[in-house]
Write a protein that holds these residues in place. Sequence first.
Motif, PDB file in Angstrom:
ATOM      1  N   LYS A 155       0.850  -6.991  -2.734  1.00 39.25           N
ATOM      2  CA  LYS A 155       1.280  -8.404  -2.828  1.00 39.25           C
ATOM      3  C   LYS A 155       2.787  -8.508  -3.081  1.00 39.25           C
ATOM      4  O   LYS A 155       3.390  -7.611  -3.652  1.00 39.25           O
ATOM      5  CB  LYS A 155       0.536  -9.110  -3.960  1.00 39.25           C
ATOM      6  CG  LYS A 155      -0.937  -9.221  -3.719  1.00 39.25           C
ATOM      7  CD  LYS A 155      -1.560 -10.334  -4.585  1.00 39.25           C
ATOM      8  CE  LYS A 155      -3.064 -10.281  -4.493  1.00 39.25           C
ATOM      9  NZ  LYS A 155      -3.662  -9.315  -5.434  1.00 39.25           N
ATOM     10  N   HIS A 190      -1.276  -3.531   3.687  1.00 36.17           N
ATOM     11  CA  HIS A 190      -0.756  -2.604   2.676  1.00 36.17           C
ATOM     12  C   HIS A 190      -1.830  -2.143   1.698  1.00 36.17           C
ATOM     13  O   HIS A 190      -1.527  -1.708   0.599  1.00 36.17           O
ATOM     14  CB  HIS A 190       0.416  -3.218   1.890  1.00 36.17           C
ATOM     15  CG  HIS A 190       1.487  -3.778   2.771  1.00 36.17           C
ATOM     16  ND1 HIS A 190       2.161  -3.018   3.693  1.00 36.17           N
ATOM     17  CD2 HIS A 190       2.010  -5.014   2.869  1.00 36.17           C
ATOM     18  CE1 HIS A 190       3.046  -3.775   4.327  1.00 36.17           C
ATOM     19  NE2 HIS A 190       2.972  -4.990   3.856  1.00 36.17           N
ATOM     20  N   ILE A 195       7.725   5.904  -3.366  1.00 40.25           N
ATOM     21  CA  ILE A 195       7.651   4.441  -3.456  1.00 40.25           C
ATOM     22  C   ILE A 195       7.167   3.950  -4.816  1.00 40.25           C
ATOM     23  O   ILE A 195       7.662   2.970  -5.318  1.00 40.25           O
ATOM     24  CB  ILE A 195       6.838   3.765  -2.311  1.00 40.25           C
ATOM     25  CG1 ILE A 195       5.490   4.450  -2.068  1.00 40.25           C
ATOM     26  CG2 ILE A 195       7.680   3.654  -1.050  1.00 40.25           C
ATOM     27  CD1 ILE A 195       4.603   3.692  -1.073  1.00 40.25           C
TER      28      ILE A 195
HETATM   29  P1  ADP Z   1       1.800  -1.806  -4.006  1.00 38.67           P
HETATM   30  O1  ADP Z   1       2.168  -1.429  -5.405  1.00 38.67           O
HETATM   31  O2  ADP Z   1       1.721  -3.271  -3.779  1.00 38.67           O
HETATM   32  O3  ADP Z   1       0.624  -1.034  -3.497  1.00 38.67           O
HETATM   33  P2  ADP Z   1       3.620   0.065  -2.623  1.00 38.67           P
HETATM   34  O4  ADP Z   1       5.063   0.152  -2.904  1.00 38.67           O
HETATM   35  O5  ADP Z   1       2.745   1.163  -3.152  1.00 38.67           O
HETATM   36  O6  ADP Z   1       3.077  -1.352  -3.117  1.00 38.67           O
HETATM   37  O7  ADP Z   1       3.383  -0.036  -1.070  1.00 38.67           O
HETATM   38  C1  ADP Z   1       2.103  -0.298  -0.523  1.00 38.67           C
HETATM   39  C2  ADP Z   1       2.117   0.012   0.963  1.00 38.67           C
HETATM   40  O8  ADP Z   1       3.129  -0.793   1.623  1.00 38.67           O
HETATM   41  C3  ADP Z   1       2.491   1.450   1.302  1.00 38.67           C
HETATM   42  O9  ADP Z   1       1.375   2.313   1.253  1.00 38.67           O
HETATM   43  C4  ADP Z   1       3.005   1.266   2.718  1.00 38.67           C
HETATM   44  O10 ADP Z   1       1.935   1.110   3.609  1.00 38.67           O
HETATM   45  C5  ADP Z   1       3.748  -0.049   2.654  1.00 38.67           C
HETATM   46  N1  ADP Z   1       5.193   0.146   2.338  1.00 38.67           N
HETATM   47  C6  ADP Z   1       5.771   0.192   1.124  1.00 38.67           C
HETATM   48  N2  ADP Z   1       7.105   0.418   1.203  1.00 38.67           N
HETATM   49  C7  ADP Z   1       7.390   0.520   2.527  1.00 38.67           C
HETATM   50  C8  ADP Z   1       8.599   0.741   3.297  1.00 38.67           C
HETATM   51  N3  ADP Z   1       9.784   0.899   2.704  1.00 38.67           N
HETATM   52  N4  ADP Z   1       8.495   0.779   4.658  1.00 38.67           N
HETATM   53  C9  ADP Z   1       7.298   0.601   5.276  1.00 38.67           C
HETATM   54  N5  ADP Z   1       6.148   0.379   4.609  1.00 38.67           N
HETATM   55  C10 ADP Z   1       6.168   0.337   3.269  1.00 38.67           C
END
Ligand code: ADP
Length: 458
Positions: free
Chosen positions: A166, A235, A286
């Motif tokens: 989100k 995501h 990430i």
């Molecule tokens: P959350 O905490 O909401 O799960 P994340 O940072 O873990 O957020 O990201 C969730 C998903 O979003 C990742 O698994 C990926 O699929 C996508 N995502 C996150 N950052 C990027 C990025 N810089 N570029 C492309 N996709 C991304």
Amino acid sequence: MFEKILIANRGEIALRIHRACKEMGVATVAVHSTADADAMHVRLADESVCIGPPSAKESYLNIPAILTAASVTGADAIHPGIGFMAENAHFAELVSEHGFTFIGPAPEHIRIMGDKVTAKRTMKEHGIPTVPGSDGTVPSLDFGKALARKIGYPVLIKAAAGGGGKGMKVARDEKGFEEAWTLARAEAKAAFGNDEMYIEKYLDHPRHIEIQLLGDYHGNCVHFGERDCSIQRRHQKVIEEAPSPALNARERDKMGGLSAKVASEIGYHGVGTMEFLYQDGEFYFIEMNTRLQVEHTVTEMITGIDLVREQIRVASKAPLGYTQKDITFEGHAIECRINAENPNTFVPSPGKIENYHAPGGLGVRVDSAIYDGYVIPPYYDSLIAKLVVQGKSRNEALLRLRRSLGEFVIGGVETLLPLHEKIINQPDFINGDYDIHWLEKMMEETPKKNGKAVAGAE
Ligand code: ADP
């Protein structure tokens, strides 16, 4: 070791934790809302306490009610499970202040990793590569635009407090920046009460690779290899597998070793997962989840280690008792998340299970708390079952998965079963050739019938 653990959660994960406790000779206390009075975790636990009405805010997120339940039942530890209180540092602190053990990491680590900007900065300082982007939060629209120009489009605008996919929007060019910025901020404010944002380069064909970690109170930290969670929609993960079809042994050892080293340097204890995007041979951190994850099961299937048991053991301050070289991997495991949702639109489908038959046999595991006649309440997460298979090779695991999906019957509600059957029969999936955007592309390409996409259609 603890004598009695209160499980502050519901559904399959509450049952999963209960199972580990019973095998360790630990008594369990279930807490539940009035909507979950007939739930399996309540039926199987040694004791149960109703902590409030259906709304999660008044039950599973009701801190005074949970602490009172722990007190009246004489529990000595609280396991928060996944979601709800699992990444709430304030809750973790209150649990300790009231004399119970929080089965999870130190509140300080939950706090650092819960703020994704601080988490990225911390990892960068420890030599972990991160996605190129803003150095901290972005104070204004104009600042964001100038930065996005510098990073290069497309960019991803993300919530510092983010979770569950989100508060995240892609801006493909400068024209689209303002709209993406406004939408992402509004979503973040509504979901987390915090609209601090940061910006990252949007990677166009990465895989989601994460490393499972476990640390004890004595400075030991190990990794259990990676999971590939690239099959996602909005995501959010739909299928996970281990090992990743994309990594070689050298990359696995390097990223696993680096992640465990950093976790040990920061004094992390408990289970945790470092999440990376992997593209063109490079890893980019990430986020770190400071809790058990839904997909921990695939790691358990290839290591033979009960991660919940280990999590409870280290929370009781027991030393790990083994080192990295004692952890070995066998074969391949794949997990399908079976949600009670329409397989085309992902709209939740609560209601009564009319007919239930779970698959079985060698190498097949079903983690679920549903049963024939169970009514899925509309108030909570739609995950109702996890089907996990293991085989000597990826191909054997795939054949087993196809066979098991064919046996699975869940009547009365819509589920993702037809979508899983479709995914695992796609040549790209069979070849392990997919990235985080693959599932959404596949669904867009699905033949349309009466204006609606039909999963399972050829
Ligand atoms: P959350 O905490 O909401 O799960 P994340 O940072 O873990 O957020 O990201 C969730 C998903 O979003 C990742 O698994 C990926 O699929 C996508 N995502 C996150 N950052 C990027 C990025 N810089 N570029 C492309 N996709 C991304």
